[in-house]
Design an enzyme around this catalytic site. Structure first.
Site, PDB file in Angstrom:
ATOM      1  N   TYR A  41      -5.439  10.699   3.986  1.00  9.57           N
ATOM      2  CA  TYR A  41      -3.842  10.790   3.054  1.00  9.57           C
ATOM      3  C   TYR A  41      -4.233  11.587   2.195  1.00  9.57           C
ATOM      4  O   TYR A  41      -5.358  12.210   1.790  1.00  9.57           O
ATOM      5  CB  TYR A  41      -3.254   9.574   3.235  1.00  9.57           C
ATOM      6  CG  TYR A  41      -2.993   9.302   4.579  1.00  9.57           C
ATOM      7  CD1 TYR A  41      -1.638   9.544   5.141  1.00  9.57           C
ATOM      8  CD2 TYR A  41      -3.686   8.167   5.640  1.00  9.57           C
ATOM      9  CE1 TYR A  41      -1.495   9.351   6.232  1.00  9.57           C
ATOM     10  CE2 TYR A  41      -3.350   7.906   6.761  1.00  9.57           C
ATOM     11  CZ  TYR A  41      -2.331   8.409   7.205  1.00  9.57           C
ATOM     12  OH  TYR A  41      -1.958   8.245   8.518  1.00  9.57           O
ATOM     13  N   GLN A  53       0.906  -1.261   0.010  1.00  8.53           N
ATOM     14  CA  GLN A  53      -0.010   0.055   0.032  1.00  8.53           C
ATOM     15  C   GLN A  53       0.898   1.179  -0.009  1.00  8.53           C
ATOM     16  O   GLN A  53       1.889   1.531   0.824  1.00  8.53           O
ATOM     17  CB  GLN A  53      -0.821   0.101   1.082  1.00  8.53           C
ATOM     18  CG  GLN A  53      -1.859   0.972   1.245  1.00  8.53           C
ATOM     19  CD  GLN A  53      -2.567   1.572   2.272  1.00  8.53           C
ATOM     20  OE1 GLN A  53      -2.127   1.969   3.341  1.00  8.53           O
ATOM     21  NE2 GLN A  53      -3.958   1.331   2.452  1.00  8.53           N
TER      22      GLN A  53
END
Length: 373
Positions: A185, A103
């Protein structure tokens, strides 16, 4: 292949280029087991290999460049040393029969100069600070800093950094890459109301402008490594770390409409109490969908995961906290065995305690073999 409507967590599934033995996905979870330069510690290989019976492992968030580093001792995937460290991880997982995706997580505004190798102020879509205070590397806390607004050149460089990191991930042995577009994020920051105040073509003047950066990023990485090796995680309406999305439905419906035709390996979607993202977006996504229903809620158990599959809301279900304390989670589901609770004392740190020392089912425990119909 069993269809989602009749599948259980223990039935196999074809995900992009991968054949999965079950539909139990290990969700990404930050654990801070990296050296100061972002290389994963040796114990990380053992940790993920212990959990190789998952249909798919998705790693903790990995920064693709130092500009995207959000925390001290979070792992990176930018240098040959990083790649060598992750190659040990992927090798261990594959030797144990597993599959693992990296990720990539760019922090955007998330970060503090004390936690960054560059020692600089982080940059996000706009100069809007995250809520503070924040933890810093000396064990203390500091007030959050106001990030810089990214320039157009920095946006282009960020896309290129993700492409480079994704290629490095495959070279390091990862089976796939997941872009972290959730939980506050960078991608999420471009999508949310309060973190994107730009007035240029990457701002919220129009819906197309708001979606421009996520679409450019996903498209570039898909072209670089192949869409069947790329997944995307989203968390529509998640208020974590001060995010605000008053009406996420039209934004994420439009985003999926733009991305659906790329043929991505999967969409990894987090549900939300205020916006039932799985119910709303599942019909709008033609590819595989991993559902996560534990974010900001009680930890997901087997029954809840099976209910998600039975309702047709997802093709696979990701588990976070359950995998921390139960490295053999699919076997425990198969055996109807009780789950070990998480000890929160050692969630973060550099030690093996609370990381690789959780017990497995004893040898000879009567396990039910997964259905393969």
């Amino acid at each position: 292949m069993t269809t989602t409507a009749t599948a259980s967590l223990l039935t196999p599934y074809r995900l992009g280029a991968l054949d999965l033995p079950n539909r139990v996905v290990m969700a990404p979870m930050t654990r801070y087991r990296a050296t100061e330069d972002g290389t994963p510690l040796p114990v990380v290989a053992e940790y993920y290999a212990q959990r190789a019976s998952a249909g798919l492992i998705v790693t903790e968030g990995i920064w693709p460049s130092r500009q995207g580093q959000s925390g001290w001792r979070l792992p990176g995937l930018e240098t040959p040393a990083h790649a060598a460290g992750w190659r040990a991880v992927t090798g261990a997982v594959h030797a144990a029969g597993g599959r693992i995706a990296a990720q990539l997580m760019h922090g955007g505004r998330q970060g503090h100069p004390l936690n960054r190798l560059l020692g600089d102020v982080p940059a996000g879509p706009s100069a809007v600070p995250a809520p503070g205070p924040v933890h810093v590397k000396d064990g203390g806390k500091a007030e959050a800093v106001t990030p810089r607004a990214m320039t157009r050149e920095e946006i282009r460089r960020t896309v290129a950094d993700h492409v480079d990191s994704a290629r490095l991930a495959l070279a390091a042995g990862f089976d796939a890459v997941e872009l972290h577009g959730a939980n506050s994020y960078l991608i999420h920051q471009f999508l949310a109301d309060n973190t994107n105040l730009r007035t240029d073509e990457y701002g919220p003047r129009t819906l197309a402008d708001r979606l421009r950066f996520p679409i450019e990023l996903v498209t570039a990485v898909a072209e670089a490594i192949g869409p069947d090796r790329l997944g995307l995680r989203l968390s529509p309406g998640n208020p974590q770390f001060g995010m605000d999305e008053a009406d996420p439905a039209p934004v994420y419906r439009a985003l999926l409409a733009e991305l659906d035709g790329l043929g991505l390996a999967y969409l990894h979607l987090t549900d939300n109490d205020d916006y039932p993202a799985l119910a709303d977006l599942r019909p709008r996504w033609s590819g595989p969908l991993i559902g996560n229903v534990g974010e900001n809620r009680a930890a997901t158990d087997r029954e809840r995961g099976e209910a998600v599959l039975a309702a047709g809301l997802a093709d696979l279900v990701s588990y976070g906290r359950a995998f921390i304390a139960n490295p053999d989670l699919p076997e425990r589901f198969a055996a109807n065995a009780p789950l070990t609770p998480v000890d929160p004392t050692h969630l973060y740190g550099q030690e093996a305690t609370g990381y690789t020392d959780y017990p497995r089912l004893p040898a000879g425990h009567p396990a039910v073999r997964p259905t393969t119909s």
